[in-house]
Design a protein around this motif. Structure first.
Motif, mmCIF file in Angstrom:
data_model
loop_
_atom_site.group_PDB
_atom_site.id
_atom_site.type_symbol
_atom_site.label_atom_id
_atom_site.label_comp_id
_atom_site.label_asym_id
_atom_site.label_seq_id
_atom_site.Cartn_x
_atom_site.Cartn_y
_atom_site.Cartn_z
ATOM 1 N N GLY A 1 2.986 14.959 -4.733
ATOM 2 C CA GLY A 1 3.510 14.725 -3.393
ATOM 3 C C GLY A 1 4.405 15.875 -2.992
ATOM 4 O O GLY A 1 5.178 16.376 -3.814
ATOM 5 N N CYS A 2 4.312 16.306 -1.720
ATOM 6 C CA CYS A 2 5.078 17.474 -1.267
ATOM 7 C C CYS A 2 5.768 17.216 0.066
ATOM 8 O O CYS A 2 5.243 16.502 0.922
ATOM 9 N N VAL A 3 6.923 17.852 0.229
ATOM 10 C CA VAL A 3 7.635 17.890 1.497
ATOM 11 C C VAL A 3 7.478 19.303 2.025
ATOM 12 O O VAL A 3 7.832 20.262 1.337
ATOM 13 N N GLU B 1 -1.968 11.024 1.994
ATOM 14 C CA GLU B 1 -0.537 10.704 2.047
ATOM 15 C C GLU B 1 -0.169 9.741 0.941
ATOM 16 O O GLU B 1 -0.948 8.853 0.586
ATOM 17 N N ILE B 2 1.045 9.933 0.408
ATOM 18 C CA ILE B 2 1.573 9.070 -0.640
ATOM 19 C C ILE B 2 2.980 8.661 -0.240
ATOM 20 O O ILE B 2 3.769 9.496 0.210
ATOM 21 N N THR B 3 3.294 7.369 -0.401
ATOM 22 C CA THR B 3 4.612 6.856 -0.047
ATOM 23 C C THR B 3 5.381 6.488 -1.302
ATOM 24 O O THR B 3 4.848 5.833 -2.198
ATOM 25 N N GLN C 1 0.866 -1.178 0.000
ATOM 26 C CA GLN C 1 0.000 0.000 0.000
ATOM 27 C C GLN C 1 0.899 1.224 0.000
ATOM 28 O O GLN C 1 1.759 1.377 0.870
ATOM 29 N N ILE C 2 0.695 2.106 -0.990
ATOM 30 C CA ILE C 2 1.571 3.269 -1.122
ATOM 31 C C ILE C 2 0.852 4.593 -0.890
ATOM 32 O O ILE C 2 1.450 5.656 -1.071
ATOM 33 N N GLY C 3 -0.398 4.533 -0.480
ATOM 34 C CA GLY C 3 -1.080 5.790 -0.227
ATOM 35 C C GLY C 3 -2.485 5.621 0.272
ATOM 36 O O GLY C 3 -3.068 4.538 0.197
ATOM 37 N N LYS C 4 -3.003 6.722 0.802
ATOM 38 C CA LYS C 4 -4.381 6.768 1.284
ATOM 39 C C LYS C 4 -4.872 8.195 1.054
ATOM 40 O O LYS C 4 -4.274 9.154 1.539
ATOM 41 N N LEU C 5 -5.936 8.317 0.261
ATOM 42 C CA LEU C 5 -6.486 9.623 -0.079
ATOM 43 C C LEU C 5 -7.959 9.681 0.293
ATOM 44 O O LEU C 5 -8.649 8.669 0.258
#
Length: 111
Positions: A96-98, A71-73, A57-61
């Motif tokens: 995706g942002c930091v 979040e996105i991994t 799993q690489i994200g949850k929107l």
């Protein structure tokens, strides 16, 4: 009666035209892998179906009307970023942002 049916049909058509595009389904990522986006606990989970990180799993929107955030991994670096996705037809623009300053975008295609 005909007028009422016609009015209802026009109202439904207008509503459908303004309704957001669904994010659910299979998407081809920018790196060529397939990701599945499916409902999970009131949000949408993003899980890789192919590639080196298949099953992860690489994200949850969460969101509606074609606009989603969460979040996105990055599975290669195992780093999680604040992210968003916007659906337009068969395209999903992922971002995706930091610290909301350094951002990277890519477009996925619906399969």
């Amino acid at each position: 009666m005909k007028t009422m049916i016609l009015a209802a049909a026009l109202a439904l058509a207008a509503f459908s035209a303004h309704a957001g595009e669904p994010i659910e389904g299979d998407w081809k990522t920018a790196s060529g892998e397939t990701a599945a986006i499916a409902p999970c606990g009131g949000s949408y989970c993003i899980t890789l179906k192919t590639g080196k990180f298949s099953g992860k799993q690489i994200g949850k929107l969460a969101g509606t009307d074609g606009s989603y955030s969460g979040e996105i991994t990055d599975p290669a670096e195992d780093k999680t970023y604040s992210g968003s996705g916007t659906v337009s037809g068969n395209a999903l623009k992922m971002k995706g942002c930091v610290l909301k300053i350094l951002c990277k975008s890519q477009t996925w295609t619906r399969l």
